[in-house]
Design a protein around this motif. Structure first.
Motif, PDB file in Angstrom:
ATOM      1  N   GLU A 141       0.923  -1.265   0.037  1.00 30.55           N
ATOM      2  CA  GLU A 141      -0.106   0.004  -0.134  1.00 30.55           C
ATOM      3  C   GLU A 141       0.976   1.422  -0.021  1.00 30.55           C
ATOM      4  N   LEU A 142       2.156   1.194   0.392  1.00 30.04           N
ATOM      5  CA  LEU A 142       3.126   2.302   0.358  1.00 30.04           C
ATOM      6  C   LEU A 142       3.849   2.578  -0.727  1.00 30.04           C
ATOM      7  N   LEU A 143       3.701   1.366  -1.753  1.00 27.89           N
ATOM      8  CA  LEU A 143       4.736   1.835  -3.154  1.00 27.89           C
ATOM      9  C   LEU A 143       4.154   3.228  -3.842  1.00 27.89           C
ATOM     10  N   ALA A 144       3.124   3.532  -3.886  1.00 26.18           N
ATOM     11  CA  ALA A 144       2.671   4.726  -4.602  1.00 26.18           C
ATOM     12  C   ALA A 144       3.482   5.765  -3.820  1.00 26.18           C
ATOM     13  N   VAL A 145       3.761   5.765  -2.604  1.00 25.91           N
ATOM     14  CA  VAL A 145       4.409   6.827  -1.759  1.00 25.91           C
ATOM     15  C   VAL A 145       5.795   6.931  -2.251  1.00 25.91           C
ATOM     16  N   LEU A 146       6.424   5.399  -2.391  1.00 18.56           N
ATOM     17  CA  LEU A 146       7.730   5.412  -2.746  1.00 18.56           C
ATOM     18  C   LEU A 146       7.744   5.965  -4.138  1.00 18.56           C
ATOM     19  N   ASP A 147       6.970   5.506  -5.035  1.00 15.88           N
ATOM     20  CA  ASP A 147       7.154   6.427  -6.249  1.00 15.88           C
ATOM     21  C   ASP A 147       7.181   7.696  -6.365  1.00 15.88           C
ATOM     22  N   ASP A 148       6.438   8.550  -5.518  1.00 16.31           N
ATOM     23  CA  ASP A 148       6.405   9.754  -5.359  1.00 16.31           C
ATOM     24  C   ASP A 148       7.916  10.301  -4.757  1.00 16.31           C
ATOM     25  N   VAL A 149       8.352   9.541  -3.891  1.00 21.84           N
ATOM     26  CA  VAL A 149       9.565  10.091  -3.428  1.00 21.84           C
ATOM     27  C   VAL A 149      10.804   9.832  -4.195  1.00 21.84           C
ATOM     28  N   ARG A 152      10.283  10.067  -7.522  1.00 18.18           N
ATOM     29  CA  ARG A 152      10.364  11.076  -8.583  1.00 18.18           C
ATOM     30  C   ARG A 152      10.614  12.229  -8.083  1.00 18.18           C
ATOM     31  N   ALA A 153      10.349  12.765  -6.783  1.00 18.89           N
ATOM     32  CA  ALA A 153      10.794  14.155  -6.055  1.00 18.89           C
ATOM     33  C   ALA A 153      12.303  13.968  -6.243  1.00 18.89           C
ATOM     34  N   ALA A 154      13.167  12.852  -5.701  1.00 21.38           N
ATOM     35  CA  ALA A 154      14.415  12.890  -5.760  1.00 21.38           C
ATOM     36  C   ALA A 154      14.963  12.867  -7.261  1.00 21.38           C
ATOM     37  N   ALA A 155      14.421  12.650  -8.379  1.00 21.98           N
ATOM     38  CA  ALA A 155      14.963  12.706  -9.546  1.00 21.98           C
ATOM     39  C   ALA A 155      14.694  14.212 -10.297  1.00 21.98           C
ATOM     40  N   SER A 172      16.921  -1.548 -21.047  1.00 23.58           N
ATOM     41  CA  SER A 172      17.612  -0.170 -21.304  1.00 23.58           C
ATOM     42  C   SER A 172      16.990   0.903 -20.725  1.00 23.58           C
ATOM     43  N   ALA A 173      15.835   0.810 -20.022  1.00 26.85           N
ATOM     44  CA  ALA A 173      15.272   1.796 -19.343  1.00 26.85           C
ATOM     45  C   ALA A 173      14.269   1.321 -18.356  1.00 26.85           C
ATOM     46  N   VAL A 174      14.473   1.845 -16.959  1.00 29.65           N
ATOM     47  CA  VAL A 174      13.130   1.496 -15.983  1.00 29.65           C
ATOM     48  C   VAL A 174      12.145   2.642 -15.907  1.00 29.65           C
ATOM     49  N   LEU A 175      11.175   2.273 -16.169  1.00 29.34           N
ATOM     50  CA  LEU A 175      10.139   3.454 -16.321  1.00 29.34           C
ATOM     51  C   LEU A 175       9.426   3.353 -14.813  1.00 29.34           C
ATOM     52  N   ARG A 176       9.298   2.323 -14.266  1.00 32.20           N
ATOM     53  CA  ARG A 176       8.818   2.288 -12.724  1.00 32.20           C
ATOM     54  C   ARG A 176       9.354   1.098 -12.273  1.00 32.20           C
ATOM     55  N   ARG A 177       9.978   1.407 -11.167  1.00 32.13           N
ATOM     56  CA  ARG A 177      10.791   0.382 -10.384  1.00 32.13           C
ATOM     57  C   ARG A 177       9.766  -0.576  -9.960  1.00 32.13           C
ATOM     58  N   GLY A 178      10.422  -2.108  -9.791  1.00 31.94           N
ATOM     59  CA  GLY A 178       9.731  -3.200  -9.267  1.00 31.94           C
ATOM     60  C   GLY A 178       9.793  -3.249  -7.773  1.00 31.94           C
ATOM     61  N   TYR A 179       9.274  -4.156  -7.172  1.00 26.56           N
ATOM     62  CA  TYR A 179       9.407  -4.244  -5.616  1.00 26.56           C
ATOM     63  C   TYR A 179       9.038  -5.712  -5.362  1.00 26.56           C
ATOM     64  N   LEU A 229      13.644  16.665  -3.432  1.00 29.41           N
ATOM     65  CA  LEU A 229      13.733  15.850  -1.975  1.00 29.41           C
ATOM     66  C   LEU A 229      14.881  16.536  -1.256  1.00 29.41           C
ATOM     67  N   THR A 230      14.197  17.546  -0.531  1.00 28.20           N
ATOM     68  CA  THR A 230      15.479  18.267   0.273  1.00 28.20           C
ATOM     69  C   THR A 230      14.968  18.514   1.695  1.00 28.20           C
ATOM     70  N   GLY A 231      15.758  18.971   2.260  1.00 32.75           N
ATOM     71  CA  GLY A 231      15.244  19.480   3.927  1.00 32.75           C
ATOM     72  C   GLY A 231      14.607  18.285   4.637  1.00 32.75           C
ATOM     73  N   ALA A 232      13.831  18.681   5.448  1.00 29.64           N
ATOM     74  CA  ALA A 232      12.979  17.740   6.402  1.00 29.64           C
ATOM     75  C   ALA A 232      12.021  16.716   5.562  1.00 29.64           C
ATOM     76  N   PHE A 233      11.806  17.206   4.148  1.00 26.98           N
ATOM     77  CA  PHE A 233      11.026  16.181   3.604  1.00 26.98           C
ATOM     78  C   PHE A 233      11.877  14.825   3.263  1.00 26.98           C
ATOM     79  N   LYS A 234      13.381  15.140   2.968  1.00 29.83           N
ATOM     80  CA  LYS A 234      14.257  14.211   2.608  1.00 29.83           C
ATOM     81  C   LYS A 234      14.507  13.337   3.605  1.00 29.83           C
ATOM     82  N   ALA A 235      14.531  13.952   4.874  1.00 26.84           N
ATOM     83  CA  ALA A 235      14.962  13.246   6.077  1.00 26.84           C
ATOM     84  C   ALA A 235      13.659  12.257   6.400  1.00 26.84           C
ATOM     85  N   VAL A 236      12.432  12.748   6.315  1.00 19.97           N
ATOM     86  CA  VAL A 236      11.261  11.806   6.342  1.00 19.97           C
ATOM     87  C   VAL A 236      11.392  10.557   5.413  1.00 19.97           C
ATOM     88  N   ALA A 237      11.555  10.966   4.251  1.00 21.53           N
ATOM     89  CA  ALA A 237      11.597   9.892   3.105  1.00 21.53           C
ATOM     90  C   ALA A 237      12.721   9.140   3.592  1.00 21.53           C
TER      91      ALA A 237
END
Length: 206
Positions: free
Chosen positions: A100-108, A110-113, A169-176, A117-125
């Motif tokens: 259920e948290l995979l969508a949150v990881l996708d957002d994290v 994308r934000a890092a890319a 050759s390219a990863v469009l969405r990471r697997g888990y 993903l900086t500051g407090a948001f990065k620490a929480v992620a």
């Protein structure tokens, strides 16, 4: 004048209650016949051997020991089965939460890319990712790894002479995956081998 034996009648005879003497052949026959009793023919007396108390005690001890060993084995198997069931329940619960948290990881990701993903948001992620990895969550899907249809879902396809076989050759969405269970496959672009079409010059013959 009355005679002494006047009252005796000629038709009255004195009965002899003595048994008649057996004939010789009857005596022989009686010797060979089985004697009959109320319960049947006379049987030879049964010979009873006394049992060894030590042997009987050992047999009982061996039987009780076998029963105890079987009971111990059954209890050990029961404990293992209960432990496996408990671990399976816990693992399924963790996998469900992680899924259920995979969508949150996708957002994290994308934000890092995008550099957001900086500051407090990065620490929480970072804490979230570390906690999920600690429970057993593992990501997969990287450029250059061999294509595996069991864990990769190809959404793009190219050819190139630079690869030896189907390659990511390219990863469009990471697997888990969680343990040995694939929670979701990785969406990837696949490049397959294709000859360049440039003729290879023949070696000079002597």
């Amino acid at each position: 004048m009355t005679h002494p034996h006047e009252d005796e009648r000629p038709d009255q005879a004195v009965e002899d209650h003595r048994l008649p003497e057996p004939e010789a052949d009857q005596v022989v026959e009686a010797e060979v016949l089985d004697v009959e009793f109320e319960g049947g023919k006379h049987a030879a007396p049964e010979i009873i051997f006394e049992e060894d108390p030590a042997a009987e005690l050992k047999a009982q001890l061996d039987e009780r020991t076998g029963d105890l060993q079987r009971l111990t084995a059954e209890y050990a198997n029961y404990r293992k089965r209960v432990e496996r069931d408990r671990e399976a329940v816990v693992s399924n619960a963790k996998a469900q939460v992680a899924g259920e948290l995979l969508a949150v990881l996708d957002d994290v990701e994308r934000a890092a890319a995008h550099g957001d993903l900086t500051g407090a948001f990065k620490a929480v992620a970072d804490k979230l990712v570390a906690a999920l990895q600690h429970t057993g969550l593992e990501s997969f899907g990287h450029d250059g790894e061999p294509f595996d249809p069991a864990v990769h879902e190809a959404v793009q396809h190219n050819t190139s002479p630079d690869v030896a076989g189907p390659t990511v050759s390219a990863v469009l969405r990471r697997g888990y995956r969680f343990g040995e269970r694939v929670l979701r496959p990785a969406l990837v672009a696949v490049t397959d081998f294709e000859a360049s079409g440039v003729p290879v010059p023949d070696q000079a013959q002597d």
